[in-house]
Design a protein around this motif. Structure first.
Motif, PDB file in Angstrom:
ATOM      1  N   ARG A  91     -22.458 -12.336  13.146  1.00 60.33           N
ATOM      2  CA  ARG A  91     -22.499 -12.533  14.599  1.00 60.33           C
ATOM      3  C   ARG A  91     -22.649 -14.004  14.975  1.00 60.33           C
ATOM      4  O   ARG A  91     -22.137 -14.451  15.986  1.00 60.33           O
ATOM      5  N   TYR A  92     -23.300 -14.788  14.139  1.00 58.84           N
ATOM      6  CA  TYR A  92     -23.487 -16.212  14.397  1.00 58.84           C
ATOM      7  C   TYR A  92     -22.145 -16.934  14.553  1.00 58.84           C
ATOM      8  O   TYR A  92     -22.023 -17.868  15.332  1.00 58.84           O
ATOM      9  N   PHE A  93     -21.126 -16.491  13.834  1.00 52.22           N
ATOM     10  CA  PHE A  93     -19.834 -17.177  13.828  1.00 52.22           C
ATOM     11  C   PHE A  93     -18.832 -16.622  14.842  1.00 52.22           C
ATOM     12  O   PHE A  93     -17.779 -17.213  15.055  1.00 52.22           O
ATOM     13  N   LEU A  94     -19.121 -15.499  15.474  1.00 52.01           N
ATOM     14  CA  LEU A  94     -18.224 -14.950  16.487  1.00 52.01           C
ATOM     15  C   LEU A  94     -18.447 -15.651  17.820  1.00 52.01           C
ATOM     16  O   LEU A  94     -19.575 -15.987  18.171  1.00 52.01           O
ATOM     17  N   THR A  95     -17.366 -15.856  18.577  1.00 49.25           N
ATOM     18  CA  THR A  95     -17.502 -16.529  19.870  1.00 49.25           C
ATOM     19  C   THR A  95     -17.933 -15.589  20.987  1.00 49.25           C
ATOM     20  O   THR A  95     -18.379 -16.037  22.036  1.00 49.25           O
ATOM     21  N   SER A  96     -17.791 -14.275  20.778  1.00 50.83           N
ATOM     22  CA  SER A  96     -18.251 -13.307  21.772  1.00 50.83           C
ATOM     23  C   SER A  96     -18.715 -12.034  21.062  1.00 50.83           C
ATOM     24  O   SER A  96     -18.442 -11.831  19.888  1.00 50.83           O
ATOM     25  N   GLN A  97     -19.413 -11.201  21.822  1.00 50.99           N
ATOM     26  CA  GLN A  97     -19.975  -9.974  21.268  1.00 50.99           C
ATOM     27  C   GLN A  97     -18.865  -8.996  20.870  1.00 50.99           C
ATOM     28  O   GLN A  97     -17.815  -8.937  21.506  1.00 50.99           O
ATOM     29  N   SER A  98     -19.093  -8.220  19.843  1.00 55.34           N
ATOM     30  CA  SER A  98     -18.123  -7.240  19.365  1.00 55.34           C
ATOM     31  C   SER A  98     -17.956  -6.129  20.386  1.00 55.34           C
ATOM     32  O   SER A  98     -18.909  -5.662  20.982  1.00 55.34           O
ATOM     33  N   ASN A  99     -16.700  -5.704  20.580  1.00 49.69           N
ATOM     34  CA  ASN A  99     -16.447  -4.572  21.471  1.00 49.69           C
ATOM     35  C   ASN A  99     -15.854  -3.383  20.707  1.00 49.69           C
ATOM     36  O   ASN A  99     -15.704  -2.314  21.261  1.00 49.69           O
ATOM     37  N   GLU A 100     -15.523  -3.580  19.423  1.00 51.94           N
ATOM     38  CA  GLU A 100     -15.060  -2.490  18.557  1.00 51.94           C
ATOM     39  C   GLU A 100     -15.866  -2.545  17.262  1.00 51.94           C
ATOM     40  O   GLU A 100     -16.008  -3.600  16.657  1.00 51.94           O
ATOM     41  N   ILE A 101     -16.387  -1.393  16.855  1.00 55.55           N
ATOM     42  CA  ILE A 101     -17.178  -1.318  15.631  1.00 55.55           C
ATOM     43  C   ILE A 101     -16.760  -0.085  14.847  1.00 55.55           C
ATOM     44  O   ILE A 101     -16.713   1.021  15.396  1.00 55.55           O
ATOM     45  N   LEU A 102     -16.421  -0.286  13.576  1.00 52.20           N
ATOM     46  CA  LEU A 102     -16.136   0.815  12.670  1.00 52.20           C
ATOM     47  C   LEU A 102     -17.128   0.714  11.520  1.00 52.20           C
ATOM     48  O   LEU A 102     -17.383  -0.372  11.006  1.00 52.20           O
ATOM     49  N   SER A 103     -17.665   1.848  11.099  1.00 53.67           N
ATOM     50  CA  SER A 103     -18.667   1.802  10.038  1.00 53.67           C
ATOM     51  C   SER A 103     -18.602   3.072   9.207  1.00 53.67           C
ATOM     52  O   SER A 103     -18.279   4.148   9.711  1.00 53.67           O
ATOM     53  N   THR A 104     -18.897   2.930   7.940  1.00 53.33           N
ATOM     54  CA  THR A 104     -19.019   4.080   7.054  1.00 53.33           C
ATOM     55  C   THR A 104     -20.157   3.796   6.082  1.00 53.33           C
ATOM     56  O   THR A 104     -20.443   2.641   5.786  1.00 53.33           O
ATOM     57  N   ALA A 105     -20.813   4.846   5.622  1.00 56.55           N
ATOM     58  CA  ALA A 105     -21.943   4.651   4.711  1.00 56.55           C
ATOM     59  C   ALA A 105     -22.163   5.897   3.872  1.00 56.55           C
ATOM     60  O   ALA A 105     -21.777   6.998   4.263  1.00 56.55           O
ATOM     61  N   LYS A 106     -22.784   5.703   2.717  1.00 58.38           N
ATOM     62  CA  LYS A 106     -23.241   6.845   1.925  1.00 58.38           C
ATOM     63  C   LYS A 106     -24.488   7.381   2.600  1.00 58.38           C
ATOM     64  O   LYS A 106     -25.247   6.617   3.205  1.00 58.38           O
ATOM     65  N   PRO A 107     -24.749   8.668   2.485  1.00 64.62           N
ATOM     66  CA  PRO A 107     -25.910   9.253   3.165  1.00 64.62           C
ATOM     67  C   PRO A 107     -27.250   8.635   2.767  1.00 64.62           C
ATOM     68  O   PRO A 107     -28.167   8.592   3.562  1.00 64.62           O
ATOM     69  N   THR A 108     -27.367   8.122   1.554  1.00 60.71           N
ATOM     70  CA  THR A 108     -28.617   7.511   1.130  1.00 60.71           C
ATOM     71  C   THR A 108     -28.804   6.198   1.887  1.00 60.71           C
ATOM     72  O   THR A 108     -27.893   5.396   1.982  1.00 60.71           O
ATOM     73  N   VAL A 109     -29.990   5.952   2.387  1.00 65.63           N
ATOM     74  CA  VAL A 109     -30.265   4.762   3.181  1.00 65.63           C
ATOM     75  C   VAL A 109     -29.983   3.486   2.394  1.00 65.63           C
ATOM     76  O   VAL A 109     -30.476   3.314   1.282  1.00 65.63           O
TER      77      VAL A 109
END
Length: 91
Positions: free
Chosen positions: A12-30
């Motif tokens: 986020r430090y390097f982006l010029t504006s806030q994200s408006n699209e987010i895609l995420s995937t994860a394994k169920p384990t934290v």
């Protein structure tokens, strides 16, 4: 339990504006394994890959018009930063 927070903050430090699209995937384990893609209205994109399963140094790379900037942390905790000059255009 906060592995992703550091990566998101770095990105986020390097982006010029806030994200408006987010895609995420994860394994169920934290915090075991996840992937995140962020995009903002300026068409800047961030790709984040996180895992607790591999013994690798922590590394952040920013690719931009003037060349890549990278920061990495070794398994021993030492930090290395580098800024590379622009690649020459091929004729």
């Amino acid at each position: 339990m906060d592995t992703g927070a550091y990566a998101l903050s770095f990105a986020r430090y390097f982006l010029t504006s806030q994200s408006n699209e987010i895609l995420s995937t994860a394994k169920p384990t934290v915090d075991e394994q996840s992937g995140i893609i962020l995009k903002n209205t300026d068409n800047e994109m961030v790709v984040i890959s996180l895992t607790m399963r591999a013994k690798m140094k922590k590394r952040g790379v920013v690719a931009e018009e003037n060349g890549p900037l990278s920061q990495s942390t070794t398994l021993q905790g030492r930090t290395k930063q580098s800024l590379h000059t622009p690649m020459e255009k091929q004729r």
